[in-house]
Write an enzyme that holds these catalytic residues in place. Structure first.
Site: not given
Length: 406
Positions: A272, A68, A196
């Site tokens: 990630e 993203k 996260h």
């Protein structure tokens, strides 16, 4: 010599001596003559450097680049060649990696809330690992329980992060137990846990706390006779410096490495990263299209702005180091404004700049994450084109390769 060796350290936006060197100036001038401003230079050598720096800092952790912040084909191709895996969140991202022949088994789909067609699109591609954080989302996988596996995302709040991603997504530890138990009843395989801790997390202890709590859940699940969890996804958020602050990623990750070493040996760890990989890899170049004196300051109006490449100022709380390409000489209080007719379109106020002429170039650093990706064409000002540097690994004796992104 590679083009990345030309790129200087971050330029101080507040008037410190610039480190732009002559070779980089010549490169930028050449690109500006050829393609016109505004444009963004994407240096794939820096993408490689950042990827390998994080790999070294987190040995044994499989890095899934989060598309993203910069979903660009050159970034995907570069990282694929280096052995990276990928984190997808939308059908558009699925289509991008599929078009670039990324093996589906090197991808995961981590959006916690999905439409049925999003699940089907990912499964049709071959991506089979998804994230859930509630029972409602889990039950969407009943129809796909023979194809899909899920990670349960936990929430660990971090209000000091640039973006506290646990505010919008994630469940409690007790919620995780409930989701895992319900999945067992429904015949859906829970592959592991994820979290996260938030974007630009400067405190590694946030990761340590989350890893330790997930470790407790992993062991607790096994003690309850439920199928053992095989994966822990520690998310992204690894910090980069937007000023002259030194961020040594290997040292930063030291306590994370220690915490991961305490996990059961059967648990595979993935991450990630997004911003860390691409933020330093892109430099913006805009030109002065007009100027005016207002309240003792010179306003310089650029052909790129808040609605364009500097969109991260609004959407990402960004503060990008900017300076004139020709930085020498006396500096004066100035304002950098974007090209649109909206008064919010201001890049920097009370910035000290040398006297500039129309057509002079302004350079922005650390422009790889959440810039072009969130840019618009408001007021019909076209988005800055991306010029790709060093996309292909080659003999260092060769001249820099420059490829224009159409």
């Amino acid at each position: 010599m590679s083009v990345s060796s030309f790129v200087s350290p971050v330029i101080d936006a507040f008037g410190a001596e610039s480190t732009t060197n002559t070779t980089e100036i010549e490169l930028i001038e050449s690109l500006a003559r050829r393609y016109g401003a505004p444009f963004l230079m994407l240096d794939c050598d820096i993408v490689r450097r950042q990827y390998h720096a994080l790999k070294e800092a987190l040995p044994g952790v499989v890095l899934h680049f989060a598309l993203k912040p910069l979903p660009h084909p050159a970034v995907v191709s570069t990282l694929l060649a280096e052995g990276a895996s990928f984190d997808l969140a939308t059908t558009g991202e699925v289509e991008l990696v599929q078009s670039l022949n990324v093996p589906a088994d090197k991808t995961i789909h981590t959006h916690p809330i999905k439409r049925d067609r999003d699940i089907r699109d990912a499964l049709d591609y071959g991506c089979t690992v998804f994230v859930v954080d509630n029972i409602n989302e889990l039950e969407k996988f009943v129809a796909y329980r023979d194809q899909a596996e899920v990670l349960v995302r936990l929430s660990f709040r971090n209000p000091n992060a640039v973006s506290d991603l646990s505010k919008k997504f994630g469940c409690t530890e007790q919620g995780a137990y409930a989701i895992i138990a319900r999945a067992f009843e429904l015949g859906i395989k829970v592959k592991g846990l994820s979290f996260h801790v938030g974007s630009q997390t400067l405190d590694a202890d946030k990761y340590v706390h989350a890893i330790n709590r997930c470790d407790a859940v992993i062991r607790g699940v096994s003690s309850q006779g439920l199928p053992a969890l095989e994966v822990l996804d520690i998310g992204g958020g690894f910090p980069v410096s937007y000023d002259d602050t030194d961020v040594n990623i290997y040292s930063f990750c030291a306590p994370i490495r220690e915490a991961l070493a305490q996990l059961p040996a059967t648990v595979n760890v993935i991450a990630e990263p997004g911003r860390f990989i691409v933020a330093p890899a892109m430099t913006s170049v805009a030109s002065v299209m007009g100027q005016a004196e207002r309240d003792g300051e010179t306003w310089y109006y650029l052909d790129d702005g808040i609605y364009g490449s500097f969109s991260g100022i609004l959407f990402d709380h960004g503060h990008y180091p900017v300076d004139a390409l020709y930085w020498q000489g006396e500096r004066f209080p100035s304002v950098l404004a974007g090209p649109t007719c909206d008064s919010i379109d201001v890049i920097a106020e009370t910035i000290m700049l040398p006297k500039l002429n129309n057509g002079d170039l302004i350079v922005g650093r650390m422009m790889g994450a959440y810039t072009s990706a969130t840019a618009t064409e408001f007021n019909f000002f076209k988005k800055a084109q991306i010029i790709v540097l060093n996309e292909f690994v080659r003999d260092e004796s060769l001249a820099p390769v420059v490829a224009l992104e159409i």
